[in-house]
Motif scaffolding. Structure first.
Motif, PDB file in Angstrom:
ATOM      1  N   ILE A  76     -10.930   6.829  -1.141  1.00 56.30           N
ATOM      2  CA  ILE A  76      -9.812   6.539  -0.249  1.00 56.30           C
ATOM      3  C   ILE A  76     -10.121   7.096   1.142  1.00 56.30           C
ATOM      4  CG2 ILE A  76      -7.342   6.919   0.190  1.00 56.30           C
ATOM      5  CD1 ILE A  76      -7.094   7.400  -2.880  1.00 56.30           C
ATOM      6  N   LYS A 124      -0.757  13.004  -6.430  1.00 62.95           N
ATOM      7  CA  LYS A 124      -0.030  11.915  -5.769  1.00 62.95           C
ATOM      8  C   LYS A 124      -0.856  10.640  -5.623  1.00 62.95           C
ATOM      9  CE  LYS A 124       3.636  14.432  -5.330  1.00 62.95           C
ATOM     10  NZ  LYS A 124       4.125  15.051  -4.103  1.00 62.95           N
ATOM     11  N   ILE A 125      -2.153  10.712  -5.896  1.00 61.61           N
ATOM     12  CA  ILE A 125      -3.007   9.536  -5.749  1.00 61.61           C
ATOM     13  C   ILE A 125      -2.749   8.554  -6.888  1.00 61.61           C
ATOM     14  CG2 ILE A 125      -5.399   8.721  -5.809  1.00 61.61           C
ATOM     15  CD1 ILE A 125      -6.185  11.340  -4.421  1.00 61.61           C
ATOM     16  N   THR A 126      -2.565   7.280  -6.525  1.00 60.97           N
ATOM     17  CA  THR A 126      -2.387   6.208  -7.509  1.00 60.97           C
ATOM     18  C   THR A 126      -3.337   5.066  -7.164  1.00 60.97           C
ATOM     19  OG1 THR A 126      -0.722   4.894  -6.306  1.00 60.97           O
ATOM     20  CG2 THR A 126       0.081   6.802  -7.565  1.00 60.97           C
ATOM     21  N   ASP A 184       0.828  -1.206   0.000  1.00 64.90           N
ATOM     22  CA  ASP A 184       0.000   0.000   0.000  1.00 64.90           C
ATOM     23  C   ASP A 184       0.862   1.255   0.000  1.00 64.90           C
ATOM     24  OD1 ASP A 184      -2.291  -1.577   0.213  1.00 64.90           O
ATOM     25  OD2 ASP A 184      -2.271  -1.516   2.403  1.00 64.90           O
ATOM     26  N   GLU A 185       0.285   2.336  -0.506  1.00 61.48           N
ATOM     27  CA  GLU A 185       0.865   3.672  -0.385  1.00 61.48           C
ATOM     28  C   GLU A 185      -0.038   4.512   0.503  1.00 61.48           C
ATOM     29  OE1 GLU A 185       2.998   3.914  -4.814  1.00 61.48           O
ATOM     30  OE2 GLU A 185       1.276   5.192  -4.340  1.00 61.48           O
ATOM     31  N   ILE A 188      -5.070   8.429   3.146  1.00 60.85           N
ATOM     32  CA  ILE A 188      -4.522   9.783   3.110  1.00 60.85           C
ATOM     33  C   ILE A 188      -4.447  10.290   4.540  1.00 60.85           C
ATOM     34  CG2 ILE A 188      -4.890  12.152   2.309  1.00 60.85           C
ATOM     35  CD1 ILE A 188      -6.536  10.896  -0.029  1.00 60.85           C
ATOM     36  N   THR A 208      -2.829   3.802  -3.580  1.00 64.47           N
ATOM     37  CA  THR A 208      -3.092   4.647  -2.425  1.00 64.47           C
ATOM     38  C   THR A 208      -4.183   4.023  -1.559  1.00 64.47           C
ATOM     39  OG1 THR A 208      -2.543   6.621  -3.711  1.00 64.47           O
ATOM     40  CG2 THR A 208      -3.691   6.949  -1.618  1.00 64.47           C
ATOM     41  N   ILE A 244      -0.504   8.533   1.604  1.00 66.49           N
ATOM     42  CA  ILE A 244      -0.100   9.905   1.313  1.00 66.49           C
ATOM     43  C   ILE A 244      -0.146  10.738   2.587  1.00 66.49           C
ATOM     44  CG2 ILE A 244      -0.662  12.002   0.030  1.00 66.49           C
ATOM     45  CD1 ILE A 244      -1.883  10.219  -2.128  1.00 66.49           C
TER      46      ILE A 244
END
Length: 397
Positions: free
Chosen positions: A152, A120-122, A78-79, A128, A125, A81
């Protein structure tokens, strides 16, 4: 800002009563503790104060972040932000969950820039994490709109902003979860401690179980069988809970005092040529833990800071700060880890790398930014002296 300035007989009495009962553990021992559960009471009163349905007390603000991320299912692959101006705990917790932090620029709110967030959202993501830096609100409504459109969830890092509101609604209650810190320099302090809040009963139950080795605490017990998943130990103890209950009762007065002290200094600084102030989405709801201002150039900020220091009232130059400013997180940029494998930076899919020059907007804003932490103990004489210093320094610029 620090609640330790107002530690007094109320806190001493509350701690002594815990010691007299002889139970420091937050669960069990009902007879010995005479039915008194201070951590539980702190949770209930903090939830009521913020308007959240649920609150879970933990050992620190850092633990609160880790517990909340775990409750939301964040992990490897996972990412997450967050912003490039925050305390290091924000991204440490993300890495500790196995996820990768993705850093956004801040704008002149000194919080996450919604325009950069969009970039920056992919598809990786998972969450946040805006941070309500230095006691004031992020552009949380704009952030929530962007997050909702992308599907998200938002976790609000509210470590520095207990008592802060936006149009009457407490920060930390806009997203799926919110986290707070009660360490030694926070407005509400337990020495160490943190809180996770949520209006989602499922996320709260996940957090409650995870923070205590998977025990389910239904209805309020501990040690029930049938654990759903593994957890860790992030439990708050009764001494911290007693301090939290006592300090929470003082929080509104603390915030009001901070606001008055900040207003007095802001009025003086507003007369200094070339000075402007951070953008506040709702100045009336600011918890006023800091007064932050900008100069027109980094050189002007450096000169002003030097003159203040010579007068004995130094300001924080955020452009040089090593704990909160992305360009100066040398251990992040180096990917430094105690793990021989290089985890969490060295990963099967490749190394997670962070360029110190990746956030030029944040770097430029912070290079012009100075602030004072607002203290509760400042009296009229102290504020008058600081105002006189501002006037002298302005004349020397």
């Amino acid at each position: 800002m620090p609640g330790f300035e107002w530690l007094g007989k109320e806190e001493t009495k509350a701690v002594n009563e815990v010691m007299q009962r002889g139970v420091l553990f937050r669960y069990e021992f009902a007879d010995q503790r005479q039915g008194v559960y201070m951590v539980r009471r702190f949770e209930e009163e903090f939830a009521a104060y913020t308007g959240a349905s649920h609150a879970l007390a933990v050992t620190s603000g850092s633990a609160a972040l880790k517990v909340a991320l775990a409750a939301m299912g964040v992990g490897y692959g996972d990412e997450v932000i967050t912003q490039g101006f925050t305390f290091v705990a924000t991204w440490e917790a993300i890495l500790d969950c196995g996820a990768k932090p993705v850093f956004c620029e801040v704008d002149e709110s000194l919080c996450l820039d919604p325009e950069d967030l969009k970039k920056k959202i992919t598809d990786k993501t998972r969450c946040i994490v805006p941070v309500h830096m230095m006691g004031a609100q992020a552009r949380i409504n704009e952030i929530m709109d962007i997050a909702k459109q992308a599907g998200i969830p938002v976790l609000e890092d509210t470590a520095q902003a207990a008592g802060c509101t936006l149009k009457g609604k407490h920060v930390g209650t806009f997203g799926a979860m919110g986290t707070f810190s009660f360490d030694s320099v926070k407005t509400l302090t337990c020495g160490e401690g943190g809180m996770v809040i949520s209006n989602d009963p499922e996320l709260y139950q996940n957090a409650s179980e995870y923070h205590d080795h998977g025990h389910d605490h239904k209805p309020v017990g501990r040690g029930n069988e049938g654990r759903r998943f593994m957890g860790m130990n992030f439990r708050m103890m009764e001494l911290q809970g007693a301090l939290g209950v006592t300090q929470l009762a003082k929080l509104d007065k603390m915030v009001a005092t901070q606001r008055a002290n900040k207003a007095a200094l802001k009025e003086a600084l507003a007369r200094v040529p070339g000075v402007s102030f951070r953008y506040l989405p709702d100045e009336a709801g600011d918890s006023a833990t800091f007064l932050a201002w900008f100069h027109e150039t980094p050189e002007a900020a450096t000169r002003f800071a030097g003159l203040l220091a010579e007068e004995g009232v130094p300001a924080i130059p955020w452009g040089k700060n090593t704990w909160h400013a992305y360009p100066h997180w040398e251990h992040l940029h180096a990917g430094a880890s105690l793990a021989k494998s290089g985890w969490p930076f060295d990963r099967p899919e490749g190394r997670a790398e962070y360029d110190a020059d990746a956030l030029p907007q944040t770097d430029a804003i912070l290079s012009r930014c100075l602030s004072w932490q607002i203290m509760l103990g400042w009296d009229e004489a102290r504020l008058k002296h600081m105002t006189e210093v501002i006037n002298r320094v302005a004349a020397a610029m």
